[in-house]
Write a protein that holds these residues in place. Structure first.
Motif, PDB file in Angstrom:
ATOM      1  N   VAL A  47      91.637  16.116   2.231  1.00 31.12           N
ATOM      2  CA  VAL A  47      93.086  16.082   2.010  1.00 31.12           C
ATOM      3  C   VAL A  47      93.627  17.499   2.106  1.00 31.12           C
ATOM      4  O   VAL A  47      92.937  18.470   1.778  1.00 31.12           O
ATOM      5  N   LEU A  48      94.877  17.579   2.530  1.00 32.90           N
ATOM      6  CA  LEU A  48      95.518  18.875   2.733  1.00 32.90           C
ATOM      7  C   LEU A  48      96.247  19.275   1.445  1.00 32.90           C
ATOM      8  O   LEU A  48      97.083  18.523   0.940  1.00 32.90           O
ATOM      9  N   LEU A  49      95.922  20.465   0.933  1.00 33.80           N
ATOM     10  CA  LEU A  49      96.534  20.936  -0.321  1.00 33.80           C
ATOM     11  C   LEU A  49      97.153  22.318  -0.137  1.00 33.80           C
ATOM     12  O   LEU A  49      96.720  23.095   0.714  1.00 33.80           O
ATOM     13  N   LEU A  50      98.130  22.601  -0.982  1.00 34.57           N
ATOM     14  CA  LEU A  50      98.799  23.902  -0.978  1.00 34.57           C
ATOM     15  C   LEU A  50      98.417  24.669  -2.239  1.00 34.57           C
ATOM     16  O   LEU A  50      98.340  24.080  -3.320  1.00 34.57           O
ATOM     17  N   LYS A  51      98.232  25.963  -2.102  1.00 30.17           N
ATOM     18  CA  LYS A  51      98.017  26.787  -3.291  1.00 30.17           C
ATOM     19  C   LYS A  51      99.306  27.544  -3.591  1.00 30.17           C
ATOM     20  O   LYS A  51      99.824  28.276  -2.753  1.00 30.17           O
ATOM     21  N   LEU A  52      99.823  27.341  -4.801  1.00 32.92           N
ATOM     22  CA  LEU A  52     101.090  27.978  -5.163  1.00 32.92           C
ATOM     23  C   LEU A  52     100.914  29.491  -5.285  1.00 32.92           C
ATOM     24  O   LEU A  52      99.906  29.972  -5.802  1.00 32.92           O
ATOM     25  N   LYS A  53     101.946  30.214  -4.859  1.00 34.42           N
ATOM     26  CA  LYS A  53     101.912  31.686  -4.855  1.00 34.42           C
ATOM     27  C   LYS A  53     101.532  32.280  -6.207  1.00 34.42           C
ATOM     28  O   LYS A  53     102.117  31.914  -7.236  1.00 34.42           O
TER      29      LYS A  53
ATOM     30  N   ALA B 282      98.687  21.956  -5.139  1.00 34.26           N
ATOM     31  CA  ALA B 282      99.681  20.877  -5.109  1.00 34.26           C
ATOM     32  C   ALA B 282      99.608  20.114  -3.798  1.00 34.26           C
ATOM     33  O   ALA B 282      99.109  20.626  -2.797  1.00 34.26           O
ATOM     34  N   LEU B 283     100.106  18.901  -3.818  1.00 33.24           N
ATOM     35  CA  LEU B 283     100.283  18.135  -2.589  1.00 33.24           C
ATOM     36  C   LEU B 283     101.464  18.719  -1.817  1.00 33.24           C
ATOM     37  O   LEU B 283     102.430  19.195  -2.425  1.00 33.24           O
ATOM     38  N   PRO B 284     101.434  18.676  -0.497  1.00 33.91           N
ATOM     39  CA  PRO B 284     102.603  19.061   0.284  1.00 33.91           C
ATOM     40  C   PRO B 284     103.764  18.125  -0.055  1.00 33.91           C
ATOM     41  O   PRO B 284     103.574  16.911  -0.117  1.00 33.91           O
TER      42      PRO B 284
ATOM     43  N   PHE C  12      98.899  29.500   0.718  1.00 34.45           N
ATOM     44  CA  PHE C  12      98.264  28.914   1.890  1.00 34.45           C
ATOM     45  C   PHE C  12      98.021  27.421   1.710  1.00 34.45           C
ATOM     46  O   PHE C  12      98.251  26.866   0.623  1.00 34.45           O
ATOM     47  N   CYS C  13      97.544  26.847   2.761  1.00 37.02           N
ATOM     48  CA  CYS C  13      97.443  25.405   2.902  1.00 37.02           C
ATOM     49  C   CYS C  13      96.040  25.151   3.435  1.00 37.02           C
ATOM     50  O   CYS C  13      95.609  25.813   4.379  1.00 37.02           O
ATOM     51  N   GLN C  14      95.309  24.239   2.822  1.00 33.13           N
ATOM     52  CA  GLN C  14      93.883  24.150   3.139  1.00 33.13           C
ATOM     53  C   GLN C  14      93.370  22.724   2.970  1.00 33.13           C
ATOM     54  O   GLN C  14      93.818  21.992   2.091  1.00 33.13           O
ATOM     55  N   TRP C  15      92.406  22.348   3.800  1.00 29.74           N
ATOM     56  CA  TRP C  15      91.759  21.047   3.652  1.00 29.74           C
ATOM     57  C   TRP C  15      90.727  21.101   2.542  1.00 29.74           C
ATOM     58  O   TRP C  15      89.956  22.043   2.456  1.00 29.74           O
ATOM     59  N   TYR C  16      90.710  20.063   1.739  1.00 26.73           N
ATOM     60  CA  TYR C  16      89.715  19.935   0.674  1.00 26.73           C
ATOM     61  C   TYR C  16      88.964  18.616   0.839  1.00 26.73           C
ATOM     62  O   TYR C  16      89.599  17.573   1.001  1.00 26.73           O
ATOM     63  N   PRO C  17      87.626  18.632   0.772  1.00 27.33           N
ATOM     64  CA  PRO C  17      86.912  17.359   0.720  1.00 27.33           C
ATOM     65  C   PRO C  17      87.411  16.560  -0.490  1.00 27.33           C
ATOM     66  O   PRO C  17      87.632  17.140  -1.561  1.00 27.33           O
ATOM     67  N   ILE C  18      87.592  15.271  -0.299  1.00 25.64           N
ATOM     68  CA  ILE C  18      88.197  14.443  -1.347  1.00 25.64           C
ATOM     69  C   ILE C  18      87.424  14.514  -2.663  1.00 25.64           C
ATOM     70  O   ILE C  18      88.014  14.399  -3.737  1.00 25.64           O
TER      71      ILE C  18
ATOM     72  N   PRO D  20      90.516  20.258  -6.554  1.00 22.23           N
ATOM     73  CA  PRO D  20      90.716  20.857  -7.876  1.00 22.23           C
ATOM     74  C   PRO D  20      91.805  20.107  -8.646  1.00 22.23           C
ATOM     75  O   PRO D  20      92.445  19.195  -8.111  1.00 22.23           O
ATOM     76  N   GLU D  21      92.028  20.501  -9.870  1.00 21.92           N
ATOM     77  CA  GLU D  21      93.123  19.913 -10.651  1.00 21.92           C
ATOM     78  C   GLU D  21      94.446  20.251  -9.961  1.00 21.92           C
ATOM     79  O   GLU D  21      94.625  21.374  -9.485  1.00 21.92           O
ATOM     80  N   LEU D  22      95.331  19.315  -9.922  1.00 27.43           N
ATOM     81  CA  LEU D  22      96.596  19.525  -9.217  1.00 27.43           C
ATOM     82  C   LEU D  22      97.760  19.601 -10.192  1.00 27.43           C
ATOM     83  O   LEU D  22      97.679  19.104 -11.313  1.00 27.43           O
TER      84      LEU D  22
END
Lengths: 249, 249
Positions: free
Chosen positions: B29-35, B41-43, B135-141, B145-147
Protein backbone atom coordinates in the motif's frame (compact mmCIF):
# COMPACT_ATOMS: atom_id res chain seq x y z
CA UNK A 1 -40.75 22.85 12.06
CA UNK A 2 -37.09 22.35 12.76
CA UNK A 3 -34.57 25.08 12.04
CA UNK A 4 -31.10 24.33 10.77
CA UNK A 5 -27.73 25.89 11.23
CA UNK A 6 -24.16 24.84 10.77
CA UNK A 7 -23.83 24.67 14.55
CA UNK A 8 -26.36 21.90 15.10
CA UNK A 9 -25.87 19.84 11.97
CA UNK A 10 -22.90 18.71 9.95
CA UNK A 11 -22.77 21.02 6.92
CA UNK A 12 -23.46 19.76 3.41
CA UNK A 13 -24.19 16.18 4.40
CA UNK A 14 -27.42 14.20 4.48
CA UNK A 15 -28.41 10.55 4.74
CA UNK A 16 -31.07 8.79 2.66
CA UNK A 17 -32.47 5.37 3.47
CA UNK A 18 -33.86 2.81 1.08
CA UNK A 19 -36.04 0.71 3.38
CA UNK A 20 -36.97 -2.64 1.84
CA UNK A 21 -39.83 -4.76 3.13
CA UNK A 22 -41.23 -8.05 1.88
CA UNK A 23 -44.92 -8.89 1.94
CA UNK A 24 -47.19 -11.25 -0.02
CA UNK A 25 -44.28 -12.16 -2.29
CA UNK A 26 -43.73 -8.51 -3.19
CA UNK A 27 -40.64 -6.47 -2.45
CA UNK A 28 -41.62 -3.00 -1.30
CA UNK A 29 -39.88 0.26 -0.39
CA UNK A 30 -40.96 2.94 2.05
CA UNK A 31 -41.53 6.38 0.50
CA UNK A 32 -42.59 9.79 1.76
CA UNK A 33 -44.95 12.16 -0.04
CA UNK A 34 -43.88 15.79 0.35
CA UNK A 35 -46.51 18.16 1.74
CA UNK A 36 -48.82 19.76 -0.84
CA UNK A 37 -46.98 18.25 -3.81
CA UNK A 38 -47.03 15.12 -5.93
CA UNK A 39 -43.37 14.60 -5.14
CA UNK A 40 -42.16 11.41 -3.48
CA UNK A 41 -38.87 10.96 -1.70
CA UNK A 42 -36.76 8.46 0.20
CA UNK A 43 -36.78 8.85 3.98
CA UNK A 44 -33.75 10.90 4.91
CA UNK A 45 -32.34 13.52 7.21
CA UNK A 46 -29.34 15.48 8.34
CA UNK A 47 -26.50 14.49 10.63
CA UNK A 48 -26.31 16.20 14.02
CA UNK A 49 -22.98 17.74 14.96
CA UNK A 50 -23.01 15.51 18.03
CA UNK A 51 -23.97 12.33 16.20
CA UNK A 52 -22.09 9.58 14.38
CA UNK A 53 -23.18 9.46 10.73
CA UNK A 54 -24.37 5.85 11.01
CA UNK A 55 -26.45 6.86 14.04
CA UNK A 56 -28.21 9.50 11.95
CA UNK A 57 -29.37 6.75 9.59
CA UNK A 58 -30.45 4.58 12.53
CA UNK A 59 -32.43 7.56 13.85
CA UNK A 60 -34.16 8.15 10.50
CA UNK A 61 -35.09 4.48 10.30
CA UNK A 62 -36.43 4.48 13.86
CA UNK A 63 -38.40 7.68 13.35
CA UNK A 64 -40.07 6.39 10.19
CA UNK A 65 -40.64 2.73 11.13
CA UNK A 66 -40.38 2.50 14.91
CA UNK A 67 -37.80 -0.25 14.38
CA UNK A 68 -34.34 -0.65 15.84
CA UNK A 69 -31.59 -3.25 15.66
CA UNK A 70 -32.29 -4.15 12.06
CA UNK A 71 -30.05 -4.69 9.07
CA UNK A 72 -28.92 -1.26 7.90
CA UNK A 73 -25.90 -0.73 5.71
CA UNK A 74 -24.37 2.25 3.98
CA UNK A 75 -23.65 1.49 0.36
CA UNK A 76 -22.62 4.68 -1.44
CA UNK A 77 -22.03 8.37 -1.07
CA UNK A 78 -23.76 10.35 -3.79
CA UNK A 79 -21.53 13.35 -4.31
CA UNK A 80 -22.00 14.59 -7.84
CA UNK A 81 -22.39 18.31 -8.48
CA UNK A 82 -25.49 17.68 -10.57
CA UNK A 83 -27.56 16.56 -7.61
CA UNK A 84 -27.65 20.14 -6.32
CA UNK A 85 -30.95 21.61 -7.50
CA UNK A 86 -31.97 25.10 -6.43
CA UNK A 87 -35.29 24.84 -8.28
CA UNK A 88 -36.20 22.01 -5.95
CA UNK A 89 -35.46 24.17 -2.89
CA UNK A 90 -37.55 27.00 -4.34
CA UNK A 91 -40.49 24.65 -4.84
CA UNK A 92 -40.17 23.53 -1.23
CA UNK A 93 -40.18 27.17 -0.06
CA UNK A 94 -43.13 28.05 -2.30
CA UNK A 95 -45.15 25.19 -0.87
CA UNK A 96 -44.32 26.30 2.67
CA UNK A 97 -42.52 23.01 3.32
CA UNK A 98 -39.41 24.71 4.62
CA UNK A 99 -38.86 27.91 6.60
CA UNK A 100 -37.48 30.99 4.88
CA UNK A 101 -34.85 31.12 7.62
CA UNK A 102 -33.61 27.76 6.42
CA UNK A 103 -33.10 28.76 2.79
CA UNK A 104 -29.32 29.17 3.16
CA UNK A 105 -29.19 25.73 4.75
CA UNK A 106 -31.14 24.08 1.94
CA UNK A 107 -29.31 26.02 -0.74
CA UNK A 108 -25.99 24.47 0.26
CA UNK A 109 -24.50 21.79 -1.90
CA UNK A 110 -25.32 18.50 -0.17
CA UNK A 111 -23.68 15.15 -0.61
CA UNK A 112 -25.84 12.31 0.64
CA UNK A 113 -24.92 8.95 2.07
CA UNK A 114 -27.17 6.12 0.90
CA UNK A 115 -28.17 3.34 3.31
CA UNK A 116 -30.35 0.36 2.70
CA UNK A 117 -32.33 -1.47 5.33
CA UNK A 118 -34.18 -4.78 5.33
CA UNK A 119 -37.19 -4.79 7.62
CA UNK A 120 -39.80 -7.30 8.52
CA UNK A 121 -42.81 -5.71 6.93
CA UNK A 122 -45.29 -6.97 9.52
CA UNK A 123 -43.41 -5.29 12.35
CA UNK A 124 -43.91 -1.79 10.97
CA UNK A 125 -47.34 -0.93 12.33
CA UNK A 126 -47.62 2.56 11.03
CA UNK A 127 -44.94 4.24 8.94
CA UNK A 128 -44.51 7.79 10.24
CA UNK A 129 -44.07 10.89 8.09
CA UNK A 130 -41.50 13.56 8.91
CA UNK A 131 -42.01 17.34 9.11
CA UNK A 132 -41.66 17.90 5.36
CA UNK A 133 -44.01 15.11 4.33
CA UNK A 134 -47.73 14.37 4.45
CA UNK A 135 -47.52 10.62 4.71
CA UNK A 136 -45.27 7.65 4.45
CA UNK A 137 -46.23 4.58 2.45
CA UNK A 138 -44.95 1.24 1.15
CA UNK A 139 -44.61 0.99 -2.63
CA UNK A 140 -44.05 -2.23 -4.59
CA UNK A 141 -40.59 -1.89 -6.10
CA UNK A 142 -42.03 -2.16 -9.62
CA UNK A 143 -44.53 0.64 -9.05
CA UNK A 144 -42.34 3.32 -7.53
CA UNK A 145 -43.24 6.80 -8.87
CA UNK A 146 -40.66 9.31 -10.00
CA UNK A 147 -38.68 10.51 -6.99
CA UNK A 148 -37.24 13.91 -6.11
CA UNK A 149 -33.64 14.89 -6.91
CA UNK A 150 -31.48 11.80 -7.55
CA UNK A 151 -33.53 9.53 -5.28
CA UNK A 152 -34.53 7.24 -8.16
CA UNK A 153 -30.85 6.64 -8.83
CA UNK A 154 -30.18 6.02 -5.12
CA UNK A 155 -33.03 3.49 -5.02
CA UNK A 156 -31.76 1.75 -8.16
CA UNK A 157 -28.26 1.43 -6.71
CA UNK A 158 -29.64 0.13 -3.40
CA UNK A 159 -31.57 -2.52 -5.30
CA UNK A 160 -28.36 -3.59 -7.06
CA UNK A 161 -26.63 -3.80 -3.67
CA UNK A 162 -29.44 -5.96 -2.35
CA UNK A 163 -29.09 -8.31 -5.32
CA UNK A 164 -25.36 -8.46 -4.78
CA UNK A 165 -25.95 -9.15 -1.10
CA UNK A 166 -28.38 -11.99 -1.82
CA UNK A 167 -25.95 -13.48 -4.33
CA UNK A 168 -23.00 -13.58 -1.97
CA UNK A 169 -24.38 -13.53 1.57
CA UNK A 170 -27.34 -14.89 3.46
CA UNK A 171 -30.39 -12.64 3.35
CA UNK A 172 -33.68 -13.06 5.11
CA UNK A 173 -33.10 -12.62 8.83
CA UNK A 174 -34.66 -9.17 8.79
CA UNK A 175 -37.10 -9.70 5.97
CA UNK A 176 -38.84 -12.93 7.02
CA UNK A 177 -41.06 -13.54 10.04
CA UNK A 178 -39.50 -15.52 12.88
CA UNK A 179 -40.64 -18.83 11.38
CA UNK A 180 -41.15 -19.52 7.71
CA UNK A 181 -41.33 -22.30 5.17
CA UNK A 182 -38.70 -23.13 2.56
CA UNK A 183 -41.03 -22.02 -0.28
CA UNK A 184 -41.50 -18.68 1.48
CA UNK A 185 -37.75 -18.19 1.77
CA UNK A 186 -37.27 -19.20 -1.85
CA UNK A 187 -39.92 -16.68 -2.83
CA UNK A 188 -37.93 -13.93 -1.10
CA UNK A 189 -34.80 -14.86 -3.05
CA UNK A 190 -36.70 -15.12 -6.32
CA UNK A 191 -38.35 -11.76 -5.75
CA UNK A 192 -35.06 -10.01 -5.06
CA UNK A 193 -33.23 -11.67 -7.93
CA UNK A 194 -36.17 -11.36 -10.31
CA UNK A 195 -35.84 -14.93 -11.55
CA UNK A 196 -37.02 -18.46 -10.75
CA UNK A 197 -34.77 -20.80 -8.82
CA UNK A 198 -34.78 -24.57 -8.85
CA UNK A 199 -36.66 -25.77 -5.75
CA UNK A 200 -34.39 -28.71 -4.92
CA UNK A 201 -31.14 -26.83 -5.53
CA UNK A 202 -32.36 -23.96 -3.41
CA UNK A 203 -33.29 -26.21 -0.50
CA UNK A 204 -30.03 -28.16 -0.74
CA UNK A 205 -27.87 -25.02 -0.78
CA UNK A 206 -29.77 -23.24 1.99
CA UNK A 207 -29.52 -26.26 4.27
CA UNK A 208 -25.82 -26.72 3.46
CA UNK A 209 -24.97 -23.34 4.99
CA UNK A 210 -26.16 -24.36 8.46
CA UNK A 211 -28.00 -21.06 8.91
CA UNK A 212 -31.47 -22.66 9.14
CA UNK A 213 -32.93 -24.65 11.99
CA UNK A 214 -35.88 -27.01 11.54
CA UNK A 215 -38.53 -26.16 14.14
CA UNK A 216 -40.17 -29.57 13.85
CA UNK A 217 -43.49 -27.82 13.26
CA UNK A 218 -45.50 -27.52 10.09
CA UNK A 219 -47.19 -24.43 8.67
CA UNK A 220 -50.57 -23.57 10.25
CA UNK A 221 -50.23 -26.56 12.52
CA UNK A 222 -51.43 -28.65 9.58
CA UNK A 223 -50.81 -32.33 9.11
CA UNK A 224 -48.04 -33.92 7.09
CA UNK A 225 -48.91 -32.29 3.78
CA UNK A 226 -47.98 -28.79 4.95
CA UNK A 227 -44.39 -27.56 4.51
CA UNK A 228 -42.00 -27.55 7.48
CA UNK A 229 -41.34 -24.36 9.39
CA UNK A 230 -37.76 -23.14 9.73
CA UNK A 231 -36.09 -20.41 11.70
CA UNK A 232 -32.67 -18.82 11.35
CA UNK A 233 -29.81 -19.93 13.55
CA UNK A 234 -28.71 -16.40 14.35
CA UNK A 235 -25.19 -17.34 15.40
CA UNK A 236 -24.43 -19.29 12.24
CA UNK A 237 -26.19 -16.63 10.22
CA UNK A 238 -23.89 -13.96 11.68
CA UNK A 239 -20.83 -16.09 10.82
CA UNK A 240 -22.07 -16.64 7.27
CA UNK A 241 -22.52 -12.87 6.85
CA UNK A 242 -18.79 -12.47 7.52
CA UNK A 243 -17.57 -15.54 5.66
CA UNK A 244 -15.67 -15.08 2.43
CA UNK A 245 -16.41 -18.61 1.29
CA UNK A 246 -20.21 -18.31 1.33
CA UNK A 247 -21.22 -18.96 -2.25
CA UNK A 248 -24.71 -17.50 -2.20
CA UNK A 249 -27.58 -19.08 -4.04
CA UNK B 1 1.07 25.70 0.84
CA UNK B 2 -2.60 25.69 0.01
CA UNK B 3 -5.08 27.68 2.06
CA UNK B 4 -8.57 26.44 2.77
CA UNK B 5 -11.95 28.03 3.21
CA UNK B 6 -15.53 26.88 3.10
CA UNK B 7 -15.87 28.67 -0.22
CA UNK B 8 -13.35 26.61 -2.14
CA UNK B 9 -13.85 23.22 -0.55
CA UNK B 10 -16.84 21.24 0.61
CA UNK B 11 -16.99 21.68 4.40
CA UNK B 12 -16.30 18.80 6.78
CA UNK B 13 -15.59 16.22 4.08
CA UNK B 14 -12.37 14.55 2.98
CA UNK B 15 -11.39 11.53 0.89
CA UNK B 16 -8.76 8.95 1.77
CA UNK B 17 -7.36 6.43 -0.68
CA UNK B 18 -5.98 2.98 0.06
CA UNK B 19 -3.82 2.33 -3.00
CA UNK B 20 -2.91 -1.33 -3.39
CA UNK B 21 -0.08 -2.51 -5.58
CA UNK B 22 1.31 -5.99 -6.20
CA UNK B 23 4.99 -6.70 -6.68
CA UNK B 24 7.26 -9.74 -6.21
CA UNK B 25 4.35 -11.68 -4.71
CA UNK B 26 3.80 -9.01 -2.07
CA UNK B 27 0.72 -6.85 -1.66
CA UNK B 28 1.72 -3.28 -0.89
CA UNK B 29 0.00 0.00 0.00
CA UNK B 30 1.10 3.54 -0.72
CA UNK B 31 1.68 5.69 2.38
CA UNK B 32 2.76 9.26 3.05
CA UNK B 33 5.13 10.35 5.79
CA UNK B 34 4.10 13.66 7.32
CA UNK B 35 6.74 16.40 7.35
CA UNK B 36 9.05 16.44 10.38
CA UNK B 37 7.21 13.63 12.16
CA UNK B 38 7.24 9.86 12.37
CA UNK B 39 3.58 9.84 11.44
CA UNK B 40 2.34 7.97 8.38
CA UNK B 41 -0.95 8.52 6.61
CA UNK B 42 -3.06 7.35 3.71
CA UNK B 43 -3.04 9.63 0.66
CA UNK B 44 -6.06 11.87 0.92
CA UNK B 45 -7.45 15.31 0.27
CA UNK B 46 -10.43 17.60 0.32
CA UNK B 47 -13.28 17.95 -2.15
CA UNK B 48 -13.43 21.15 -4.18
CA UNK B 49 -16.76 22.98 -4.19
CA UNK B 50 -16.74 22.64 -7.95
CA UNK B 51 -15.80 18.96 -8.03
CA UNK B 52 -17.71 15.67 -7.86
CA UNK B 53 -16.63 13.70 -4.80
CA UNK B 54 -15.45 10.75 -6.89
CA UNK B 55 -13.37 13.15 -8.99
CA UNK B 56 -11.59 14.33 -5.85
CA UNK B 57 -10.46 10.75 -5.22
CA UNK B 58 -9.37 10.39 -8.86
CA UNK B 59 -7.37 13.61 -8.48
CA UNK B 60 -5.65 12.39 -5.29
CA UNK B 61 -4.75 9.13 -7.00
CA UNK B 62 -3.39 10.93 -10.07
CA UNK B 63 -1.41 13.41 -7.99
CA UNK B 64 0.25 10.66 -5.94
CA UNK B 65 0.79 8.02 -8.63
CA UNK B 66 0.51 9.75 -12.01
CA UNK B 67 -2.05 7.11 -12.95
CA UNK B 68 -5.53 7.54 -14.40
CA UNK B 69 -8.28 5.22 -15.58
CA UNK B 70 -7.61 2.61 -12.96
CA UNK B 71 -9.85 0.64 -10.65
CA UNK B 72 -10.96 3.00 -7.87
CA UNK B 73 -13.97 2.35 -5.71
CA UNK B 74 -15.48 4.07 -2.70
CA UNK B 75 -16.24 1.56 0.01
CA UNK B 76 -17.24 3.36 3.20
CA UNK B 77 -17.79 6.74 4.77
CA UNK B 78 -16.06 7.03 8.13
CA UNK B 79 -18.28 9.36 10.11
CA UNK B 80 -17.81 8.62 13.78
CA UNK B 81 -17.39 11.48 16.24
CA UNK B 82 -14.32 9.83 17.71
CA UNK B 83 -12.23 10.36 14.60
CA UNK B 84 -12.12 14.10 15.30
CA UNK B 85 -8.81 14.74 17.07
CA UNK B 86 -7.77 18.28 17.92
CA UNK B 87 -4.46 17.09 19.38
CA UNK B 88 -3.56 15.84 15.93
CA UNK B 89 -4.29 19.26 14.40
CA UNK B 90 -2.19 20.94 17.08
CA UNK B 91 0.72 18.65 16.32
CA UNK B 92 0.42 19.54 12.62
CA UNK B 93 0.46 23.26 13.51
CA UNK B 94 3.40 22.84 15.88
CA UNK B 95 5.41 21.09 13.19
CA UNK B 96 4.58 23.87 10.72
CA UNK B 97 2.79 21.38 8.48
CA UNK B 98 -0.31 23.55 8.21
CA UNK B 99 -0.83 27.31 8.16
CA UNK B 100 -2.19 29.10 11.21
CA UNK B 101 -4.82 30.62 8.94
CA UNK B 102 -6.08 27.13 8.26
CA UNK B 103 -6.58 26.14 11.90
CA UNK B 104 -10.37 26.71 11.79
CA UNK B 105 -10.53 24.57 8.66
CA UNK B 106 -8.58 21.69 10.21
CA UNK B 107 -10.42 22.00 13.53
CA UNK B 108 -13.74 21.22 11.89
CA UNK B 109 -15.25 17.82 12.36
CA UNK B 110 -14.44 15.88 9.21
CA UNK B 111 -16.10 12.79 7.85
CA UNK B 112 -13.97 10.96 5.31
CA UNK B 113 -14.90 8.82 2.36
CA UNK B 114 -12.67 5.77 1.91
CA UNK B 115 -11.69 4.62 -1.58
CA UNK B 116 -9.52 1.73 -2.59
CA UNK B 117 -7.54 1.49 -5.78
CA UNK B 118 -5.73 -1.35 -7.48
CA UNK B 119 -2.71 -0.21 -9.45
CA UNK B 120 -0.11 -1.91 -11.50
CA UNK B 121 2.93 -1.40 -9.35
CA UNK B 122 5.38 -1.19 -12.22
CA UNK B 123 3.51 1.73 -13.78
CA UNK B 124 4.04 4.02 -10.80
CA UNK B 125 7.48 5.42 -11.54
CA UNK B 126 7.77 7.77 -8.63
CA UNK B 127 5.09 8.15 -5.97
CA UNK B 128 4.69 11.87 -5.26
CA UNK B 129 4.27 13.43 -1.83
CA UNK B 130 1.72 16.16 -1.16
CA UNK B 131 2.26 19.50 0.62
CA UNK B 132 1.89 18.06 4.12
CA UNK B 133 4.22 15.13 3.58
CA UNK B 134 7.93 14.53 3.09
CA UNK B 135 7.69 11.47 0.93
CA UNK B 136 5.44 8.77 -0.37
CA UNK B 137 6.39 5.11 -0.24
CA UNK B 138 5.09 1.59 -0.81
CA UNK B 139 4.74 -0.56 2.28
CA UNK B 140 4.16 -4.32 2.33
CA UNK B 141 0.69 -4.78 3.81
CA UNK B 142 2.10 -6.82 6.69
CA UNK B 143 4.64 -4.16 7.63
CA UNK B 144 2.48 -1.05 7.69
CA UNK B 145 3.39 1.24 10.64
CA UNK B 146 0.80 2.86 12.89
CA UNK B 147 -1.14 5.43 10.93
CA UNK B 148 -2.58 8.81 11.91
CA UNK B 149 -6.16 9.27 13.11
CA UNK B 150 -8.35 6.29 12.08
CA UNK B 151 -6.31 5.49 8.96
CA UNK B 152 -5.32 2.04 10.26
CA UNK B 153 -9.01 1.21 10.53
CA UNK B 154 -9.67 2.59 7.03
CA UNK B 155 -6.85 0.44 5.66
CA UNK B 156 -8.14 -2.66 7.46
CA UNK B 157 -11.64 -2.16 6.03
CA UNK B 158 -10.26 -1.58 2.53
CA UNK B 159 -8.34 -4.85 2.80
CA UNK B 160 -11.56 -6.65 3.78
CA UNK B 161 -13.28 -5.09 0.77
CA UNK B 162 -10.47 -6.27 -1.48
CA UNK B 163 -10.84 -9.82 -0.14
CA UNK B 164 -14.57 -9.64 -0.69
CA UNK B 165 -13.97 -8.35 -4.19
CA UNK B 166 -11.56 -11.17 -5.03
CA UNK B 167 -14.01 -13.73 -3.65
CA UNK B 168 -16.94 -12.56 -5.73
CA UNK B 169 -15.57 -10.71 -8.72
CA UNK B 170 -12.60 -10.95 -11.04
CA UNK B 171 -9.53 -9.11 -9.81
CA UNK B 172 -6.23 -8.59 -11.53
CA UNK B 173 -6.77 -6.30 -14.50
CA UNK B 174 -5.21 -3.36 -12.69
CA UNK B 175 -2.78 -5.29 -10.54
CA UNK B 176 -1.06 -7.54 -13.09
CA UNK B 177 1.19 -6.54 -15.98
CA UNK B 178 -0.37 -6.78 -19.45
CA UNK B 179 0.74 -10.40 -19.85
CA UNK B 180 1.24 -12.86 -17.04
CA UNK B 181 1.40 -16.56 -16.31
CA UNK B 182 -1.25 -18.57 -14.50
CA UNK B 183 1.06 -19.11 -11.49
CA UNK B 184 1.55 -15.33 -11.26
CA UNK B 185 -2.19 -14.73 -11.28
CA UNK B 186 -2.68 -17.45 -8.70
CA UNK B 187 -0.04 -15.82 -6.56
CA UNK B 188 -2.00 -12.55 -6.63
CA UNK B 189 -5.15 -14.32 -5.45
CA UNK B 190 -3.27 -16.24 -2.77
CA UNK B 191 -1.60 -13.07 -1.54
CA UNK B 192 -4.87 -11.19 -1.24
CA UNK B 193 -6.72 -14.08 0.38
CA UNK B 194 -3.80 -15.04 2.57
CA UNK B 195 -4.13 -18.74 1.81
CA UNK B 196 -2.98 -21.36 -0.67
CA UNK B 197 -5.23 -22.36 -3.53
CA UNK B 198 -5.25 -25.62 -5.43
CA UNK B 199 -3.38 -25.08 -8.70
CA UNK B 200 -5.65 -27.17 -10.91
CA UNK B 201 -8.89 -25.83 -9.44
CA UNK B 202 -7.64 -22.29 -9.80
CA UNK B 203 -6.71 -22.75 -13.45
CA UNK B 204 -9.99 -24.51 -14.24
CA UNK B 205 -12.13 -21.81 -12.61
CA UNK B 206 -10.21 -18.89 -14.07
CA UNK B 207 -10.45 -20.32 -17.57
CA UNK B 208 -14.16 -21.10 -17.13
CA UNK B 209 -15.00 -17.40 -16.71
CA UNK B 210 -13.78 -16.51 -20.20
CA UNK B 211 -11.92 -13.47 -18.91
CA UNK B 212 -8.47 -14.75 -19.92
CA UNK B 213 -6.98 -15.02 -23.37
CA UNK B 214 -4.05 -17.28 -24.20
CA UNK B 215 -1.39 -15.25 -25.98
CA UNK B 216 0.23 -18.34 -27.48
CA UNK B 217 3.56 -17.17 -26.06
CA UNK B 218 5.57 -18.55 -23.18
CA UNK B 219 7.26 -16.62 -20.39
CA UNK B 220 10.66 -15.12 -21.31
CA UNK B 221 10.30 -16.54 -24.78
CA UNK B 222 11.50 -19.82 -23.33
CA UNK B 223 10.89 -23.22 -24.78
CA UNK B 224 8.08 -25.60 -23.88
CA UNK B 225 8.97 -25.88 -20.19
CA UNK B 226 8.01 -22.27 -19.40
CA UNK B 227 4.41 -21.42 -18.41
CA UNK B 228 2.06 -19.87 -20.96
CA UNK B 229 1.41 -16.16 -20.97
CA UNK B 230 -2.16 -14.92 -20.65
CA UNK B 231 -3.81 -11.54 -20.95
CA UNK B 232 -7.23 -10.34 -19.83
CA UNK B 233 -10.10 -10.15 -22.30
CA UNK B 234 -11.17 -6.69 -21.19
CA UNK B 235 -14.69 -6.93 -22.59
CA UNK B 236 -15.47 -10.22 -20.85
CA UNK B 237 -13.71 -8.98 -17.75
CA UNK B 238 -15.99 -5.93 -17.64
CA UNK B 239 -19.07 -8.17 -18.00
CA UNK B 240 -17.85 -10.47 -15.23
CA UNK B 241 -17.38 -7.45 -12.95
CA UNK B 242 -21.11 -6.73 -13.31
CA UNK B 243 -22.36 -10.32 -13.28
CA UNK B 244 -24.28 -11.57 -10.27
CA UNK B 245 -23.54 -15.19 -11.16
CA UNK B 246 -19.76 -14.92 -11.00
CA UNK B 247 -18.75 -17.31 -8.28
CA UNK B 248 -15.25 -16.08 -7.54
CA UNK B 249 -12.44 -18.40 -6.79
Amino acid sequence: MASFSDEKYHPGLSVDCVIFGFNSNVLKVLLLKLKGTDTWALPGGFVKSSENVDDAAIRVLRERTGLEDIFLRQFQLFGSLERHDRAHTEKMIEKGIINKADIPWFNQRFVTLGYYALVEYSKVNEPTADYISEFCQWYPIDEVPELMLDHSQILARAYEELKEQVSNHPVGLNLMPAQFTMPELQSLYETILGKSLDRRNFQRKMLSYGILRKTGKRQNGKAHKAPWLYEFDEENYASALQADNYRGI
